[in-house]
Write a protein that holds these residues in place. Structure first.
Motif, PDB file in Angstrom:
ATOM      1  N   ASP A 267       9.303  29.632  22.392  1.00 36.30           N
ATOM      2  CA  ASP A 267      10.183  28.766  23.168  1.00 36.30           C
ATOM      3  C   ASP A 267       9.830  28.782  24.641  1.00 36.30           C
ATOM      4  O   ASP A 267       9.392  29.808  25.187  1.00 36.30           O
ATOM      5  CB  ASP A 267      11.639  29.210  23.005  1.00 36.30           C
ATOM      6  N   GLU A 268      10.057  27.652  25.278  1.00 35.47           N
ATOM      7  CA  GLU A 268       9.968  27.538  26.725  1.00 35.47           C
ATOM      8  C   GLU A 268      11.379  27.376  27.292  1.00 35.47           C
ATOM      9  O   GLU A 268      12.306  27.029  26.564  1.00 35.47           O
ATOM     10  CB  GLU A 268       9.094  26.340  27.130  1.00 35.47           C
ATOM     11  N   ILE A 269      11.515  27.631  28.587  1.00 33.82           N
ATOM     12  CA  ILE A 269      12.814  27.540  29.261  1.00 33.82           C
ATOM     13  C   ILE A 269      12.806  26.317  30.175  1.00 33.82           C
ATOM     14  O   ILE A 269      11.862  26.115  30.950  1.00 33.82           O
ATOM     15  CB  ILE A 269      13.104  28.809  30.079  1.00 33.82           C
ATOM     16  N   PHE A 270      13.885  25.517  30.094  1.00 38.30           N
ATOM     17  CA  PHE A 270      13.981  24.293  30.877  1.00 38.30           C
ATOM     18  C   PHE A 270      15.304  24.267  31.639  1.00 38.30           C
ATOM     19  O   PHE A 270      16.303  24.820  31.193  1.00 38.30           O
ATOM     20  CB  PHE A 270      13.899  23.065  29.966  1.00 38.30           C
ATOM     21  N   GLY A 271      15.291  23.611  32.775  1.00 39.93           N
ATOM     22  CA  GLY A 271      16.513  23.478  33.554  1.00 39.93           C
ATOM     23  C   GLY A 271      16.364  22.413  34.620  1.00 39.93           C
ATOM     24  O   GLY A 271      15.297  21.821  34.799  1.00 39.93           O
ATOM     25  N   SER A 272      17.466  22.177  35.336  1.00 40.77           N
ATOM     26  CA  SER A 272      17.479  21.189  36.408  1.00 40.77           C
ATOM     27  C   SER A 272      18.221  21.778  37.602  1.00 40.77           C
ATOM     28  O   SER A 272      19.450  21.886  37.574  1.00 40.77           O
ATOM     29  CB  SER A 272      18.173  19.908  35.938  1.00 40.77           C
ATOM     30  N   PRO A 273      17.525  22.198  38.648  1.00 39.51           N
ATOM     31  CA  PRO A 273      18.193  22.784  39.818  1.00 39.51           C
ATOM     32  C   PRO A 273      19.177  21.789  40.442  1.00 39.51           C
ATOM     33  O   PRO A 273      18.804  20.652  40.730  1.00 39.51           O
ATOM     34  CB  PRO A 273      17.036  23.101  40.766  1.00 39.51           C
TER      35      PRO A 273
ATOM     36  N   GLY B  98      14.219  17.924  39.732  1.00 39.10           N
ATOM     37  CA  GLY B  98      13.935  17.342  38.442  1.00 39.10           C
ATOM     38  C   GLY B  98      14.006  18.377  37.337  1.00 39.10           C
ATOM     39  O   GLY B  98      14.604  19.441  37.500  1.00 39.10           O
ATOM     40  N   ILE B  99      13.368  18.085  36.211  1.00 41.53           N
ATOM     41  CA  ILE B  99      13.394  18.976  35.058  1.00 41.53           C
ATOM     42  C   ILE B  99      12.212  19.931  35.138  1.00 41.53           C
ATOM     43  O   ILE B  99      11.053  19.501  35.174  1.00 41.53           O
ATOM     44  CB  ILE B  99      13.338  18.176  33.736  1.00 41.53           C
ATOM     45  N   ASN B 100      12.521  21.235  35.181  1.00 40.07           N
ATOM     46  CA  ASN B 100      11.444  22.215  35.316  1.00 40.07           C
ATOM     47  C   ASN B 100      11.242  23.001  34.030  1.00 40.07           C
ATOM     48  O   ASN B 100      12.039  22.922  33.090  1.00 40.07           O
ATOM     49  CB  ASN B 100      11.714  23.156  36.497  1.00 40.07           C
ATOM     50  N   ILE B 101      10.151  23.773  34.000  1.00 34.33           N
ATOM     51  CA  ILE B 101       9.791  24.553  32.822  1.00 34.33           C
ATOM     52  C   ILE B 101       9.324  25.932  33.265  1.00 34.33           C
ATOM     53  O   ILE B 101       8.783  26.102  34.366  1.00 34.33           O
ATOM     54  CB  ILE B 101       8.664  23.861  32.020  1.00 34.33           C
ATOM     55  N   MET B 102       9.564  26.928  32.406  1.00 32.50           N
ATOM     56  CA  MET B 102       8.992  28.268  32.583  1.00 32.50           C
ATOM     57  C   MET B 102       8.463  28.696  31.222  1.00 32.50           C
ATOM     58  O   MET B 102       9.175  28.633  30.216  1.00 32.50           O
ATOM     59  CB  MET B 102      10.043  29.239  33.101  1.00 32.50           C
ATOM     60  N   THR B 103       7.222  29.119  31.178  1.00 30.95           N
ATOM     61  CA  THR B 103       6.559  29.447  29.917  1.00 30.95           C
ATOM     62  C   THR B 103       6.161  30.914  29.868  1.00 30.95           C
ATOM     63  O   THR B 103       5.890  31.541  30.893  1.00 30.95           O
ATOM     64  CB  THR B 103       5.299  28.590  29.726  1.00 30.95           C
ATOM     65  N   PHE B 104       6.106  31.440  28.648  1.00 33.42           N
ATOM     66  CA  PHE B 104       5.627  32.795  28.402  1.00 33.42           C
ATOM     67  C   PHE B 104       4.648  32.750  27.235  1.00 33.42           C
ATOM     68  O   PHE B 104       4.455  31.705  26.604  1.00 33.42           O
ATOM     69  CB  PHE B 104       6.803  33.731  28.095  1.00 33.42           C
ATOM     70  N   SER B 105       4.033  33.888  26.954  1.00 31.27           N
ATOM     71  CA  SER B 105       3.075  33.964  25.851  1.00 31.27           C
ATOM     72  C   SER B 105       3.433  35.151  24.975  1.00 31.27           C
ATOM     73  O   SER B 105       4.322  35.949  25.290  1.00 31.27           O
ATOM     74  CB  SER B 105       1.653  34.127  26.393  1.00 31.27           C
TER      75      SER B 105
ATOM     76  N   ALA C 211      19.931  31.739  24.131  1.00 30.66           N
ATOM     77  CA  ALA C 211      19.118  32.608  23.285  1.00 30.66           C
ATOM     78  C   ALA C 211      17.910  31.845  22.786  1.00 30.66           C
ATOM     79  O   ALA C 211      18.013  30.688  22.369  1.00 30.66           O
ATOM     80  CB  ALA C 211      19.944  33.124  22.106  1.00 30.66           C
ATOM     81  N   GLY C 212      16.743  32.485  22.828  1.00 31.11           N
ATOM     82  CA  GLY C 212      15.519  31.872  22.332  1.00 31.11           C
ATOM     83  C   GLY C 212      14.453  32.923  22.131  1.00 31.11           C
ATOM     84  O   GLY C 212      14.611  34.087  22.530  1.00 31.11           O
ATOM     85  N   ASP C 213      13.371  32.513  21.527  1.00 34.35           N
ATOM     86  CA  ASP C 213      12.233  33.412  21.294  1.00 34.35           C
ATOM     87  C   ASP C 213      11.127  33.004  22.255  1.00 34.35           C
ATOM     88  O   ASP C 213      10.256  32.196  21.927  1.00 34.35           O
ATOM     89  CB  ASP C 213      11.768  33.296  19.846  1.00 34.35           C
ATOM     90  N   ILE C 214      11.143  33.553  23.452  1.00 42.18           N
ATOM     91  CA  ILE C 214      10.210  33.115  24.491  1.00 42.18           C
ATOM     92  C   ILE C 214       8.863  33.824  24.418  1.00 42.18           C
ATOM     93  O   ILE C 214       7.921  33.421  25.115  1.00 42.18           O
ATOM     94  CB  ILE C 214      10.819  33.301  25.899  1.00 42.18           C
TER      95      ILE C 214
END
Length: 658
Positions: A325-331, A337-344, A254-257
């Protein structure tokens, strides 16, 4: 037959290194190794099996929470022993340098060797008393143990039965259309809608793979009226991911993306690293995407071209402190590596998961490439599983923490700018990466295979040829310990205002097997040369606490110790048999509130020798005068003396003869 020997000394260096080089002043960390004498190799297996974390798998997960509403945090850690258990570790009330195992769930005794994987703490009935929640293998259920202030423990049933549970039957009775799935790496339990009660996010098995928001209607411990309810995702209300969510559900966070001040539930699926979201509107109100909507193409985002997933779960964090908030993970499979997905703030609603090239280029990126992270320890490649957030320097910006095998146990990734910076969030060059902790023990493996003389390919006049080089030794090592989880979100176990990180490790073995091999010409192969030998692993530590104290300096060891239930000793009384008095000795590993009571063979209390009294650390000896609590002489027969310390006790049998 040609036989070539050389001597090899396998040296296990018991040491720890933390590098103080991070701009977020991550130097000056205190470390606490939670695992020491519990694995004395002389202990019989019958005793070892009663210990927390007996065996070689280590601790899969640790979380930190105030699980008993005492205003202090505890560590909750999983255990694969006896089919799966959960333990609570708390700072000692009498010794600030000591942690103590204060509760262990009953042994689940399931057939699965990998449950429970992830515990959670919540208040699902809203009564102000937290529950410890985790999965139970075998019957595929979630079990709840609520804090009972009257008993001073979790759970109310003397048999150890859970206070509440969710299984497939109750899941379907609430309206689900498939069996419950509980064997994932993360369990989301949180008050998502602000109604004062924690919700639980679960999903079903194939073919529907629906994701539900669950709640509890009634009290825990459960009564006749207590039942499971589905607050969001009923098939009659939404398509719930059916036919479009791709592969199996993996986990939710849960986050505020979009930065609107409301939470979104971010769901991750095992299909090309896929994501989608559910909006939280308010009490028991959730918006799911609808496949009949004109924007249905933007429901689900596949970030990778091949099937993949974040094995230990994704994370949400606000790395630039702008409130979004941004979303992070590691496939796991791609190991990029460590990736990111951003929103506005413009990306509102549930139809924001666009996958066109322009959007992906703007939103998605790899901020911690594997080779760059591995190079911090002088390696060319590595794998990283946990990805979590934390703000250890309390500057209002989250850092991202990850870890891998020995040498790369803890890495911090921090954004260089702030909320006003123009540095792109999805660019690796916008982040600083620092190796904070390299592990202890020098990399203790499970097995050393030593080949005396090495096979080398040499060039001869007739071409390449494999020959034995008697001057060289090949040593093959297998299965090094690795960081299985990191908890860094607002942790302050000792209450001194300084943030901490708790690490757990797996593949930590109690001994190292050494095998020597020789080359046998007649067989054209290697053969075991002599019996296998074992070296006791003095580095048998599976939980570690690191404290941020600032400013930058070298690692400072806090010298914390860990107290286990078996560290309390109750000796056989003497004389025994006795008449009319006998002496009872016991040893306490720390100052502790204890009771010492005598019971008859039917379990009825006969005499209270010590009643809930704080006794000093060390050895004590008390006398029982053979009288009952009412002052009468006890009858001849057998009695049980029980030393009670917190949620644990030890007993001895005594005989009174007249």
């Amino acid at each position: 037959m040609k036989k070539i020997y050389s001597f090899l000394l396998v040296t296990l260096v018991i040491c720890g290194v933390v590098r103080a080089q991070s701009p977020i002043t991550m130097g000056n960390m205190r470390s606490m190794s939670v695992y020491n004498a519990a694995f004395d190799p002389t202990l019989p297996d019958s005793v070892k099996k009663l210990l927390p974390w007996y065996g070689d798998l280590g601790v899969r997960r640790v979380i930190v929470a105030d699980a008993n509403n005492d205003g202090k945090q505890e560590i909750i850690a999983t255990d694969y022993n006896n089919g799966g258990r959960v333990h609570v570790i708390a700072p000692s009330a009498t010794d600030s340098s000591t942690l103590e195992v204060i509760w262990s769930s009953p042994a689940l005794k399931t057939s699965s060797g990998s449950t429970p994987r992830f515990p959670a703490v919540g208040d699902c009935d809203g009564d102000g008393l937290p529950e410890i929640i985790f999965s139970r293998g075998g019957d595929g259920s979630l079990v709840f143990y609520e804090w009972n202030p009257e008993l001073g423990t979790w759970g109310s049933d003397p048999s150890g039965a859970p206070d509440f549970y969710i299984n497939t039957a109750s899941y379907r009775a609430a309206g689900a259309v498939e069996d419950l799935r509980t064997n994932r790496e993360r369990l989301l339990v949180q008050d998502l809608d602000g109604d004062g009660k924690s919700e639980i996010i679960t999903a079903g098995l194939s073919p529907s793979k629906d994701v539900y928001v669950l709640g509890v209607d009634g009290d825990i411990p459960s009564t006749f009226d207590t039942k499971l309810v589905i607050e969001g995702g009923l098939p009659t209300q939404t398509t719930n991911g059916r036919n479009w969510a791709g592969g199996s559900f993996y986990n939710s966070v849960a986050g505020d993306i979009d930065g609107d001040g409301k939470l979104e539930i971010i769901n991750h699926h095992y299909d090309c690293y896929g994501f989608w979201s559910i909006d939280v509107n308010g009490k028991d109100s959730y918006t799911y995407p609808d496949t009949s909507n004109p924007n249905k193409a933007n429901i689900y985002s596949k970030l990778l071209p091949s099937d993949d997933y974040a094995l230990f779960g994704q994370a949400v964090a606000d790395v630039n402190g702008d409130g979004t908030d941004e979303i992070f993970g590691s496939p796991y499979s791609a190991n990029t590596g460590i990736n990111i997905m951003t929103f506005s703030k413009a990306d509102t609603g549930v139809y924001i998961w666009k996958t066109d090239a322009e959007t992906m280029a703007r939103r998605y990126g790899v901020i911690g490439p594997v080779k760059e992270l591995a190079a911090l320890a002088g390696k060319t490649n590595a794998g990283f599983l946990p990805v979590v957030k934390g703000d250890l320097d309390q500057d209002g910006k989250d850092e991202i923490y990850t870890g891998g095998g020995t040498g790369l146990n803890l890495i911090a990734i921090s954004y260089k700018g702030d909320k006003n910076s123009t540095l792109p969030l999805n660019d690796a060059s916008s982040y600083e990466k620092h190796l904070l902790y390299t592990g202890a023990g020098g990399g203790v493996y499970a097995t050393y295979q030593i080949y005396h003389g090495r096979l080398d390919t040499v060039q001869t006049p007739t071409g390449p040829k494999v020959e034995l080089d008697p001057t060289k030794i090949d040593t093959v090592r297998s299965e090094v310990p690795f960081t299985s989880y990191i908890y860094a979100d607002n942790v302050d176990l000792n209450g001194n205002g300084k943030m901490e990180i708790v690490l757990s490790e797996q593949s930590v073995y109690d001994s190292i097997t050494v095998e020597n091999y020789k080359w046998v010409d007649s067989l054209s192969s290697w053969a075991l040369d002599g019996p296998r030998s074992k070296i006791f692993n003095a580095y048998r530590k599976t939980i570690r606490v690191l404290e941020y104290t600032g400013p930058k300096s070298s690692l400072k060891d806090a010298n914390y110790s860990i107290v286990y239930p078996q560290d309390y000793k109750l000796e056989q009384n003497y004389p025994n048999p006795f008449n009319p008095t006998t002496n009872i000795r016991f040893t306490l590993p720390l100052d502790k509130k204890i009771s010492l009571k005598v019971y008859d063979m039917l379990g009825k209390e006969v005499s209270t020798i010590i009643n809930d009294q704080i006794m000093k650390k060390g050895q004590h000896e008390v006398m029982w005068n053979g009288r009952t609590n009412s002052g009468q002489n006890a009858a001849s027969g057998n009695y049980i003396a029980r030393l009670i310390y917190g949620n644990y006790s030890q007993s001895i049998k005594m005989t009174l003869l007249k």
